[in-house]
Design a protein around this motif. Structure first.
Motif, mmCIF file in Angstrom:
data_model
loop_
_atom_site.group_PDB
_atom_site.id
_atom_site.type_symbol
_atom_site.label_atom_id
_atom_site.label_comp_id
_atom_site.label_asym_id
_atom_site.label_seq_id
_atom_site.Cartn_x
_atom_site.Cartn_y
_atom_site.Cartn_z
ATOM 1 N N GLN A 131 0.808 -1.220 0.000
ATOM 2 C CA GLN A 131 0.000 0.000 0.000
ATOM 3 C C GLN A 131 0.841 1.270 0.000
ATOM 4 O O GLN A 131 1.924 1.321 0.589
ATOM 5 C CB GLN A 131 -0.919 0.018 1.227
ATOM 6 N N THR A 132 0.309 2.304 -0.654
ATOM 7 C CA THR A 132 0.878 3.637 -0.511
ATOM 8 C C THR A 132 0.399 4.204 0.821
ATOM 9 O O THR A 132 -0.540 3.687 1.438
ATOM 10 C CB THR A 132 0.413 4.568 -1.631
ATOM 11 N N ALA A 133 1.019 5.291 1.246
ATOM 12 C CA ALA A 133 0.625 5.902 2.515
ATOM 13 C C ALA A 133 -0.822 6.378 2.482
ATOM 14 O O ALA A 133 -1.558 6.204 3.465
ATOM 15 C CB ALA A 133 1.564 7.064 2.841
ATOM 16 N N GLU A 134 -1.262 6.948 1.363
ATOM 17 C CA GLU A 134 -2.630 7.469 1.297
ATOM 18 C C GLU A 134 -3.661 6.350 1.270
ATOM 19 O O GLU A 134 -4.731 6.461 1.878
ATOM 20 C CB GLU A 134 -2.795 8.390 0.089
ATOM 21 N N TYR A 135 -3.366 5.271 0.561
ATOM 22 C CA TYR A 135 -4.285 4.129 0.548
ATOM 23 C C TYR A 135 -4.360 3.534 1.956
ATOM 24 O O TYR A 135 -5.449 3.223 2.459
ATOM 25 C CB TYR A 135 -3.806 3.084 -0.454
ATOM 26 N N ALA A 136 -3.211 3.381 2.608
ATOM 27 C CA ALA A 136 -3.181 2.840 3.968
ATOM 28 C C ALA A 136 -3.956 3.742 4.924
ATOM 29 O O ALA A 136 -4.679 3.267 5.802
ATOM 30 C CB ALA A 136 -1.730 2.689 4.439
ATOM 31 N N ARG A 137 -3.818 5.046 4.741
ATOM 32 C CA ARG A 137 -4.525 5.985 5.607
ATOM 33 C C ARG A 137 -6.038 5.789 5.500
ATOM 34 O O ARG A 137 -6.765 5.817 6.506
ATOM 35 C CB ARG A 137 -4.149 7.425 5.245
ATOM 36 N N GLU A 191 -7.612 9.790 -7.246
ATOM 37 C CA GLU A 191 -6.198 10.162 -7.392
ATOM 38 C C GLU A 191 -5.300 9.271 -6.546
ATOM 39 O O GLU A 191 -4.219 8.851 -6.981
ATOM 40 C CB GLU A 191 -5.985 11.631 -7.005
ATOM 41 N N ALA A 192 -5.745 8.960 -5.314
ATOM 42 C CA ALA A 192 -4.956 8.091 -4.442
ATOM 43 C C ALA A 192 -4.892 6.681 -5.003
ATOM 44 O O ALA A 192 -3.855 6.005 -4.904
ATOM 45 C CB ALA A 192 -5.564 8.074 -3.040
ATOM 46 N N MET A 193 -5.985 6.233 -5.632
ATOM 47 C CA MET A 193 -5.996 4.889 -6.201
ATOM 48 C C MET A 193 -5.055 4.809 -7.400
ATOM 49 O O MET A 193 -4.386 3.791 -7.610
ATOM 50 C CB MET A 193 -7.411 4.489 -6.613
ATOM 51 N N MET A 194 -4.981 5.857 -8.179
ATOM 52 C CA MET A 194 -4.060 5.868 -9.314
ATOM 53 C C MET A 194 -2.610 5.786 -8.833
ATOM 54 O O MET A 194 -1.790 5.048 -9.406
ATOM 55 C CB MET A 194 -4.287 7.119 -10.158
ATOM 56 N N ALA A 195 -2.295 6.512 -7.771
ATOM 57 C CA ALA A 195 -0.946 6.446 -7.209
ATOM 58 C C ALA A 195 -0.671 5.042 -6.676
ATOM 59 O O ALA A 195 0.448 4.523 -6.806
ATOM 60 C CB ALA A 195 -0.789 7.477 -6.097
ATOM 61 N N GLN A 196 -1.701 4.414 -6.119
ATOM 62 C CA GLN A 196 -1.542 3.058 -5.607
ATOM 63 C C GLN A 196 -1.254 2.073 -6.743
ATOM 64 O O GLN A 196 -0.393 1.191 -6.613
ATOM 65 C CB GLN A 196 -2.810 2.634 -4.863
ATOM 66 N N LEU A 197 -1.931 2.222 -7.855
ATOM 67 C CA LEU A 197 -1.696 1.331 -8.989
ATOM 68 C C LEU A 197 -0.309 1.541 -9.580
ATOM 69 O O LEU A 197 0.351 0.575 -9.996
ATOM 70 C CB LEU A 197 -2.785 1.543 -10.043
ATOM 71 N N VAL A 201 2.778 -1.321 -10.075
ATOM 72 C CA VAL A 201 3.591 -1.517 -11.278
ATOM 73 C C VAL A 201 5.070 -1.516 -10.911
ATOM 74 O O VAL A 201 5.851 -2.369 -11.351
ATOM 75 C CB VAL A 201 3.298 -0.426 -12.328
ATOM 76 N N SER A 202 5.466 -0.579 -10.075
ATOM 77 C CA SER A 202 6.864 -0.477 -9.668
ATOM 78 C C SER A 202 7.306 -1.698 -8.860
ATOM 79 O O SER A 202 8.363 -2.290 -9.120
ATOM 80 C CB SER A 202 7.063 0.796 -8.842
ATOM 81 N N LEU A 203 6.485 -2.101 -7.897
ATOM 82 C CA LEU A 203 6.857 -3.224 -7.032
ATOM 83 C C LEU A 203 6.884 -4.549 -7.786
ATOM 84 O O LEU A 203 7.608 -5.480 -7.398
ATOM 85 C CB LEU A 203 5.883 -3.324 -5.852
ATOM 86 N N SER A 204 6.127 -4.641 -8.859
ATOM 87 C CA SER A 204 6.080 -5.897 -9.615
ATOM 88 C C SER A 204 7.409 -6.219 -10.289
ATOM 89 O O SER A 204 7.611 -7.343 -10.764
ATOM 90 C CB SER A 204 4.975 -5.842 -10.676
ATOM 91 N N THR A 205 8.315 -5.263 -10.322
ATOM 92 C CA THR A 205 9.614 -5.481 -10.967
ATOM 93 C C THR A 205 10.696 -5.922 -9.970
ATOM 94 O O THR A 205 11.812 -6.237 -10.382
ATOM 95 C CB THR A 205 10.091 -4.197 -11.677
ATOM 96 N N ARG A 274 1.036 -6.270 -15.478
ATOM 97 C CA ARG A 274 1.134 -4.816 -15.583
ATOM 98 C C ARG A 274 0.167 -4.262 -16.618
ATOM 99 O O ARG A 274 -0.337 -3.135 -16.475
ATOM 100 C CB ARG A 274 2.576 -4.413 -15.902
ATOM 101 N N ALA A 275 -0.149 -5.044 -17.631
ATOM 102 C CA ALA A 275 -1.124 -4.602 -18.632
ATOM 103 C C ALA A 275 -2.511 -4.458 -18.009
ATOM 104 O O ALA A 275 -3.261 -3.527 -18.345
ATOM 105 C CB ALA A 275 -1.164 -5.593 -19.796
ATOM 106 N N ILE A 276 -2.869 -5.363 -17.123
ATOM 107 C CA ILE A 276 -4.168 -5.255 -16.444
ATOM 108 C C ILE A 276 -4.190 -4.011 -15.561
ATOM 109 O O ILE A 276 -5.163 -3.248 -15.554
ATOM 110 C CB ILE A 276 -4.448 -6.516 -15.600
ATOM 111 N N ILE A 277 -3.105 -3.800 -14.812
ATOM 112 C CA ILE A 277 -3.025 -2.621 -13.949
ATOM 113 C C ILE A 277 -3.114 -1.349 -14.782
ATOM 114 O O ILE A 277 -3.826 -0.396 -14.437
ATOM 115 C CB ILE A 277 -1.726 -2.638 -13.129
ATOM 116 N N THR A 278 -2.397 -1.324 -15.907
ATOM 117 C CA THR A 278 -2.399 -0.143 -16.782
ATOM 118 C C THR A 278 -3.784 0.103 -17.366
ATOM 119 O O THR A 278 -4.206 1.259 -17.530
ATOM 120 C CB THR A 278 -1.370 -0.325 -17.914
ATOM 121 N N ARG A 279 -4.503 -0.959 -17.668
ATOM 122 C CA ARG A 279 -5.873 -0.832 -18.182
ATOM 123 C C ARG A 279 -6.772 -0.150 -17.147
ATOM 124 O O ARG A 279 -7.565 0.745 -17.478
ATOM 125 C CB ARG A 279 -6.419 -2.212 -18.533
ATOM 126 N N VAL A 280 -6.634 -0.558 -15.905
ATOM 127 C CA VAL A 280 -7.431 0.064 -14.848
ATOM 128 C C VAL A 280 -7.013 1.522 -14.661
ATOM 129 O O VAL A 280 -7.864 2.405 -14.479
ATOM 130 C CB VAL A 280 -7.284 -0.717 -13.527
#
Length: 293
Positions: A131-137, A191-197, A201-205, A274-280
């Motif tokens: 989770q990002t900080a905002e999603y966790a919050r 906006e927070a959900m977009m940052a979370q997605l 993507v970053s963590l998947s690498t 990552r393609a599924i995440i990018t689609r969302v």
């Protein structure tokens, strides 16, 4: 179809019933009826029945009173050990959070330190370690509201972010499986959900993180009934609305391990995930554009 083998809730019920049967044996061995025992300790007769039939969990004091009333003081330590094992299996959120959100997150730090392989399936939420900080919050704010926990959100978020540092440790491995629904549920602002997605993507690498996504178009072999975590081969954790189930019986760990493998086999990984995440992400971006028009 319901599971053909015992679920976590069933395991907890069985443990509670087993403790109740042991209490009944002590009463019968002492040669007293349930009504006589109730009168001797000033309890309602219904409490005796509930405890013996596993419909009520005794307290430490209940155990001591029962053992003393049935002249079974030598059994107290064993009975308390059984009770505390049961309490670990079924840890009610109200009790766990009674001292605040921060302490529970701190307890997880100790569990993290002992675990080398983390496997998690989540059908509705992003796992805490991702989770990002905002999603966790947003998640902690909901918990604080539901359970009426005063404050502690900022401290809980800080500890969760600190816990995520172990994602970069080479001695730990992580396998996460999420449904596409978990990427789309509106549990925080867009906006927070977009940052979370973007974070996913970053963590998947990362080399020691395997992230699988089960897209909406996937045919399930096992229904995504609820989320759960497997910690090494030692414990299964299942969160319900009212409690956290901690399962440690080998057959349950094996059972959930098999369920995880079937769900993991249905997921997409790497570029496909990552393609599924990018689609969302694209759908959320389009929504923001429409709202701003």
């Amino acid at each position: 179809m319901p599971p053909t083998r015992p679920t976590g809730a069933t395991s907890v019920d069985e443990a509670r019933r087993a403790l109740g049967l042991r209490l009944r044996e002590l009463r019968q061995r002492a040669g007293v009826t349930g009504r006589q025992l109730a009168q001797s300790v000033s309890w309602p007769a219904s409490k005796i029945s509930k405890l013996e039939n596993g419909r009520q969990t005794p307290t430490d004091e209940d155990i001591r009173v029962w053992a003393e009333a049935t002249r079974a003081e030598s059994e107290i330590d064993g009975l308390l050990a059984s009770l505390h094992t049961l309490e670990l299996q079924h840890a009610e959120w109200r009790r766990q959070l009674s001292s605040g959100l921060r302490q529970h997150q701190g307890e997880l730090v100790d569990l993290d330190a002992r675990t080398r392989l983390f496997r998690a399936f989540e059908p509705t939420v992003i796992p805490g370690l991702l989770q990002t900080a905002e999603y966790a919050r947003a998640r902690f704010a909901e918990t604080a509201t539901v359970f009426k926990v005063p404050g502690g959100v900022d401290d809980a978020v800080r500890i969760r972010m600190q816990r995520q540092e172990m994602l970069y440790r080479s001695d730990k491995r992580f396998h996460f499986v999420l449904t596409e629904a978990a990427l789309r549920y509106r549990l925080c602002p867009v906006e927070a959900m977009m940052a979370q997605l973007d974070r996913l993507v970053s963590l998947s690498t990362l080399r020691n993180v395997r992230l699988g996504i089960i897209g909406f178009e996937t045919r399930y072999v096992v229904a995504p009934a609820h989320g759960f975590w497997l910690l090494d081969q030692e414990r299964v954790m299942v969160e319900t609305f009212s409690a956290e189930l901690n399962l440690a019986q080998p057959q349950e760990i094996e059972f959930y391990g098999g369920i995880f493998e079937q769900l993991a086999a249905a997921a997409s990984y790497g570029a496909a995930a990552r393609a599924i995440i990018t689609r969302v992400l694209g759908d959320l971006a389009a929504e923001l554009t429409e709202d701003g028009a």
